[in-house]
Design an enzyme around this catalytic site. Structure first.
Site, PDB file in Angstrom:
ATOM      1  N   HIS A 288     -45.210  13.163  -1.397  1.00 30.19           N
ATOM      2  CA  HIS A 288     -46.041  12.292  -1.023  1.00 30.19           C
ATOM      3  C   HIS A 288     -47.094  12.665  -0.114  1.00 30.19           C
ATOM      4  O   HIS A 288     -47.275  13.820   0.416  1.00 30.19           O
ATOM      5  CB  HIS A 288     -45.296  10.835  -0.457  1.00 30.19           C
ATOM      6  CG  HIS A 288     -44.449  11.622   0.779  1.00 30.19           C
ATOM      7  ND1 HIS A 288     -44.776  11.379   2.163  1.00 30.19           N
ATOM      8  CD2 HIS A 288     -43.333  12.500   0.828  1.00 30.19           C
ATOM      9  CE1 HIS A 288     -43.759  11.860   3.022  1.00 30.19           C
ATOM     10  NE2 HIS A 288     -42.981  12.422   2.262  1.00 30.19           N
ATOM     11  N   HIS A 331     -43.816  17.655  10.984  1.00 29.55           N
ATOM     12  CA  HIS A 331     -44.961  18.096  10.882  1.00 29.55           C
ATOM     13  C   HIS A 331     -45.677  18.194  12.496  1.00 29.55           C
ATOM     14  O   HIS A 331     -44.984  17.681  13.305  1.00 29.55           O
ATOM     15  CB  HIS A 331     -46.081  17.177  10.213  1.00 29.55           C
ATOM     16  CG  HIS A 331     -46.228  15.689  10.697  1.00 29.55           C
ATOM     17  ND1 HIS A 331     -45.111  14.745  10.527  1.00 29.55           N
ATOM     18  CD2 HIS A 331     -47.138  15.049  11.316  1.00 29.55           C
ATOM     19  CE1 HIS A 331     -45.500  13.631  11.005  1.00 29.55           C
ATOM     20  NE2 HIS A 331     -46.577  13.798  11.563  1.00 29.55           N
ATOM     21  N   GLU A 337     -51.085  10.963  17.671  1.00 27.99           N
ATOM     22  CA  GLU A 337     -50.329   9.751  17.145  1.00 27.99           C
ATOM     23  C   GLU A 337     -49.765   8.943  18.052  1.00 27.99           C
ATOM     24  O   GLU A 337     -48.809   9.238  18.633  1.00 27.99           O
ATOM     25  CB  GLU A 337     -49.528  10.197  15.842  1.00 27.99           C
ATOM     26  CG  GLU A 337     -50.190  11.065  14.717  1.00 27.99           C
ATOM     27  CD  GLU A 337     -49.206  11.684  13.728  1.00 27.99           C
ATOM     28  OE1 GLU A 337     -47.808  11.350  13.750  1.00 27.99           O
ATOM     29  OE2 GLU A 337     -49.480  12.653  12.855  1.00 27.99           O
ATOM     30  N   HIS A 361     -46.888  10.940  19.915  1.00 30.33           N
ATOM     31  CA  HIS A 361     -46.741  12.369  19.469  1.00 30.33           C
ATOM     32  C   HIS A 361     -48.456  13.042  19.666  1.00 30.33           C
ATOM     33  O   HIS A 361     -49.119  12.732  18.569  1.00 30.33           O
ATOM     34  CB  HIS A 361     -45.990  12.546  18.155  1.00 30.33           C
ATOM     35  CG  HIS A 361     -44.867  11.935  18.110  1.00 30.33           C
ATOM     36  ND1 HIS A 361     -44.466  10.812  17.197  1.00 30.33           N
ATOM     37  CD2 HIS A 361     -43.588  12.211  18.797  1.00 30.33           C
ATOM     38  CE1 HIS A 361     -43.322  10.239  17.259  1.00 30.33           C
ATOM     39  NE2 HIS A 361     -42.847  11.166  18.273  1.00 30.33           N
ATOM     40  N   HIS A 367     -42.808  16.503  15.457  1.00 31.47           N
ATOM     41  CA  HIS A 367     -41.935  15.179  15.474  1.00 31.47           C
ATOM     42  C   HIS A 367     -41.702  14.982  13.928  1.00 31.47           C
ATOM     43  O   HIS A 367     -42.105  15.824  13.136  1.00 31.47           O
ATOM     44  CB  HIS A 367     -42.576  14.239  15.864  1.00 31.47           C
ATOM     45  CG  HIS A 367     -44.164  14.019  15.268  1.00 31.47           C
ATOM     46  ND1 HIS A 367     -45.173  14.768  15.686  1.00 31.47           N
ATOM     47  CD2 HIS A 367     -44.757  13.043  14.352  1.00 31.47           C
ATOM     48  CE1 HIS A 367     -46.333  14.262  14.880  1.00 31.47           C
ATOM     49  NE2 HIS A 367     -45.707  13.338  14.385  1.00 31.47           N
TER      50      HIS A 367
END
Length: 430
Positions: A288, A331, A337, A361, A367
């Protein structure tokens, strides 16, 4: 109540009048405006900004904005902060908060703002502030504007009416609204109370991201953005005007409602958008793409492709990827974020991440899915699956985000958040 009417089209040159003939024809500042109105230009960019980026609106109002009292320091809004955050050192920790409760004491939008984090510097017009609003009282005889940045509203609970200089916007969970830097407004409750998120954008105004190879359609379409029609107040009395300037709040007396614009024309105006209209683009084969495919609006920085702030959503959608770990992968990211949840369950965090809560994060902090989600997704029978009960969002920024002292000390902070990854097993088998 009759539904509100709206103008449509993102960043269009709109024109609207509440009284026939109030909008001058052929020129912006005639010698005399109809109905004895004053002409006033509201500029969100420098006069000499390139035509494609220039934002300004001509307002035809009962009194000019200059008619008000002197400002004095305002004692409220005690939990609101502005970047740069200096009361707390930046931290690389993964952070998460439970929802903050609606207060029992009377509290309107101004005093109900609570800052969780910020980055950049409002004084040099870089970065964002991240706030929650917790309100149980409407603003009736006082008004607000923010000189530090434009305001992106993300309601999570309760419906609001934003009465702005340009007109009325009704928003609730599943909607967003943006009010330009410097535009006056008041927030009226349409329910008993309301809670939501606010991104205060110090940088370049939010705009639509480029579509690139996707082509002419998809993501957020211009036509689905709604702007208010002119709706003026002609009220006199003892009112209060509160402004946020340079990270400080000020208050001034004003003898009339400043929401007295009878007509306007231009492209710098408040707008709303229904998130259900976002046209999700996703994989139909395997793997994705990066979450940037879910960007609704973006505040660009001076580096192309690296945003001051992206507003990203994770809405209801089909997941069909074959032979693929479907939740977000583990990642680390150069972008920082901040996430919030409007309703439902976020697919990477099935426990602890609650509607009205938040997580942060920061740059290069690792995370991803909690242990239980990893195990379930690794064993799942990969049939096409519809994600329905979910609506999460992210404020993503190129600059590291510093939490406030309140955010680090509040009981809503989940001190055991990092333990959600403790149960990840060593599966390695050489």
């Amino acid at each position: 109540m009759e539904p509100l009417r709206y103008l449509t089209g993102f960043d269009n040159e709109h024109e609207t009048e509440a009284l026939p003939g109030a909008l001058p024809l052929g020129r912006f500042s005639p010698q005399k405006v109809a109905y004895g109105l004053y002409a006033e230009q509201f500029s969100s960019t420098a006069f000499t900004a390139p035509r494609a980026h220039n934002r300004r609106t001509w307002l035809y109002r009962i009194r000019p904005s200059a008619q008000q009292g002197d400002y004095a320091a305002y004692a409220g809004a005690t939990l609101t902060r502005t970047g740069p955050i200096t009361e707390q050192t930046p931290v690389p920790n993964m952070l998460r908060w439970s929802p903050l409760p609606i207060p029992t004491q009377a509290q309107d939008f101004i005093d109900g703002l609570v800052t969780l984090a910020a980055n950049g510097d409002a004084g040099v017009q870089v970065g964002i502030g991240i706030h929650l609003y917790l309100i149980n009282q409407s603003m009736q005889d006082r008004f607000f504007y923010n000189a530090d940045g434009e305001l992106l509203f993300v309601p999570q609970q309760g419906k609001l009416r934003l009465h702005t200089e340009c007109g009325l916007l009704d928003i609730g969970p599943g909607d967003i609204a943006v009010i330009p830097r410097g535009m006056k407004f008041r927030v009226v409750l349409l329910e008993a109370s309301a809670r939501g998120y606010v991104c205060e954008n110090y940088g370049a105004a939010f705009t639509l991201p480029e579509r690139g190879p996707v082509g002419a359609n998809g993501y957020a379409n211009d036509r689905d953005f709604q702007y208010p029609v002119a709706a003026y107040e002609d009220r006199e009395g003892e009112f209060e005007l509160v402004c946020k300037y340079g990270g400080h709040f000020f208050s001034a007396d004003i003898g009339h409602s400043p929401l007295d614009v009878v007509a306007w024309t231009g492209n710098s105006a408040p707008y709303k958008y229904e998130l259900a209209r976002f046209n999700v683009i996703n994989t139909v084969s395997f793997d994705h793409p990066d979450p940037s495919i879910f960007t609704v609006i973006s505040s660009p920085s001076d580096t192309p492709g690296v945003a001051n702030c992206d507003f990203v959503i994770f809405p209801p959608r089909w997941m069909v990827a074959d032979n693929t770990f479907r939740p977000p992968w583990y990642h680390r990211n150069i972008m920082s974020e901040f996430m919030g949840l409007i309703h439902g369950v976020y697919d990477a965090k099935e426990k602890g991440f609650e509607p009205g809560g938040a997580s942060l994060h920061n740059c290069m902090s690792p995370h991803g899915p909690e242990a239980e989600v990893f195990e379930k997704a690794s064993q799942a029978d990969l049939k096409p699956q519809r994600y329905d009960n979910t609506l999460a969002f992210m404020f993503e920024s190129r600059y590291a985000i510093t939490p406030t002292r309140f955010a680090m000390t509040t009981e809503a902070r989940q001190l055991d958040y990092v333990k959600c990854w403790d149960k990840l097993k060593k599966n390695f088998n050489a």
